[in-house]
Design an enzyme around this catalytic site. Structure first.
Site, PDB file in Angstrom:
ATOM      1  N   SER A 140      44.094   1.377 -17.417  1.00  0.00           N
ATOM      2  CA  SER A 140      43.650   2.595 -16.742  1.00  0.00           C
ATOM      3  C   SER A 140      44.488   2.748 -15.484  1.00  0.00           C
ATOM      4  O   SER A 140      45.068   1.769 -14.995  1.00  0.00           O
ATOM      5  CB  SER A 140      42.171   2.462 -16.353  1.00  0.00           C
ATOM      6  OG  SER A 140      41.778   3.457 -15.428  1.00  0.00           O
ATOM      7  N   TYR A 153      34.817  -1.724 -12.402  1.00  0.00           N
ATOM      8  CA  TYR A 153      35.764  -1.141 -13.348  1.00  0.00           C
ATOM      9  C   TYR A 153      37.204  -1.361 -12.884  1.00  0.00           C
ATOM     10  O   TYR A 153      38.069  -1.758 -13.660  1.00  0.00           O
ATOM     11  CB  TYR A 153      35.478   0.349 -13.498  1.00  0.00           C
ATOM     12  CG  TYR A 153      36.379   1.061 -14.479  1.00  0.00           C
ATOM     13  CD1 TYR A 153      36.119   1.011 -15.842  1.00  0.00           C
ATOM     14  CD2 TYR A 153      37.491   1.781 -14.050  1.00  0.00           C
ATOM     15  CE1 TYR A 153      36.948   1.664 -16.753  1.00  0.00           C
ATOM     16  CE2 TYR A 153      38.320   2.429 -14.944  1.00  0.00           C
ATOM     17  CZ  TYR A 153      38.037   2.365 -16.295  1.00  0.00           C
ATOM     18  OH  TYR A 153      38.864   3.012 -17.190  1.00  0.00           O
TER      19      TYR A 153
END
Length: 256
Positions: A140, A153
């Protein structure tokens, strides 16, 4: 068809990016092994994917024995694994570090980091034996940047980038390539969940707020991420390994 009769194993297969990746590989002739935690969601997603062969497997990627089992079942069924899309992930709860719970932090790392690690551990063993294969890990832009309220995250995706680099170095002598994609916001249900966690609701206003941080002023489509995955797994990327590719509408260009 560049993936004619090749076996592509995809985790998190009921999610938006994975479904589009499965469709894209299937169009190129691939046989699919699709893994997800939820059987009903997986079966529903698989209905929309036309492929030569589909093997559906349920597993919790955070549990090593279940990862070992889905890899073994894929190899037993098809005989080999040519491509691994190491994709399963969650975003977790939105909270500042001082308000973050141990339960949420560990849960996110268990799925996003340990799940990727376990997948690499067992799939790479298969690829090492056959002396061929390509892996695409789903990282990501959160593996390259920071974001308030998303420490779990962010930490997990930074770890994926690190695993990606180490795995590529360990596997290069066996003819196995390992790369990662690093998307910004993607127009999927997961992004709606992030919007809701951050703002209290999933709305057009929240969507515009997130999209405005991207120079192209929009989210990526799942198809755009899938296209990059297919390229990285293909022979057209035969000299690419150990890299991570931003697919973020220019967002990364804003950082130092």
């Amino acid at each position: 068809m560049q993936f004619d009769d090749k076996v592509v194993l995809i985790t998190g297969a009921a999610g938006g990016i994975a479904v589009e990746a499965a469709r894209a590989f299937a169009k190129e002739g691939a046989k699919l092994a699709l893994v997800d935690l939820k059987k009903d969601a997986l079966e529903k997603a698989a209905e929309s994917i036309e492929a030569k062969e589909k093997l559906l497997l349920t597993a919790n990627v955070a549990k090593e024995n279940e990862v070992k089992e889905y890899v073994e079942k894929t190899k037993d069924y098809f005989g080999h694994i040519d491509v691994f899309i190491n994709n399963a992930g969650i975003n977790g709860d939105f909270a500042t570090i001082t308000e973050q719970t141990e339960e949420n932090f560990r849960n996110v790392l268990d799925v996003n980091t340990m799940g990727v690690f376990f997948g690499l551990k067992y799939v790479l063993e298969v690829m090492k034996e056959q002396k061929s294969g390509a892996v695409v890990n789903t990282a990501s832009n959160g593996g390259l940047l920071g974001a308030p309220g998303m420490s779990a995250y962010i930490a997990s995706k930074h770890a994926v980038i690190g695993l990606n680099k180490s795995a590529s170095m360990e596997m290069s002598e066996y003819g196995v390539r390992v790369n990662a994609v690093a998307p910004s916001g993607v127009d999927t249900e997961m992004m709606k969940s992030i919007e809701k966690n951050a703002t209290g609701e999933s709305s057009e206003e929240a969507r515009e707020q997130f999209a405005s941080t991207v120079p192209m002023n929009r989210y990526a489509t799942a198809e755009e991420i899938a296209d990059l995955m297919v390229f990285l797994a293909s022979d057209k990327a035969s000299f690419i390994s150990g890299s991570y590719y931003r697919i973020d509408g220019g967002q990364g260009a804003q950082s130092v």
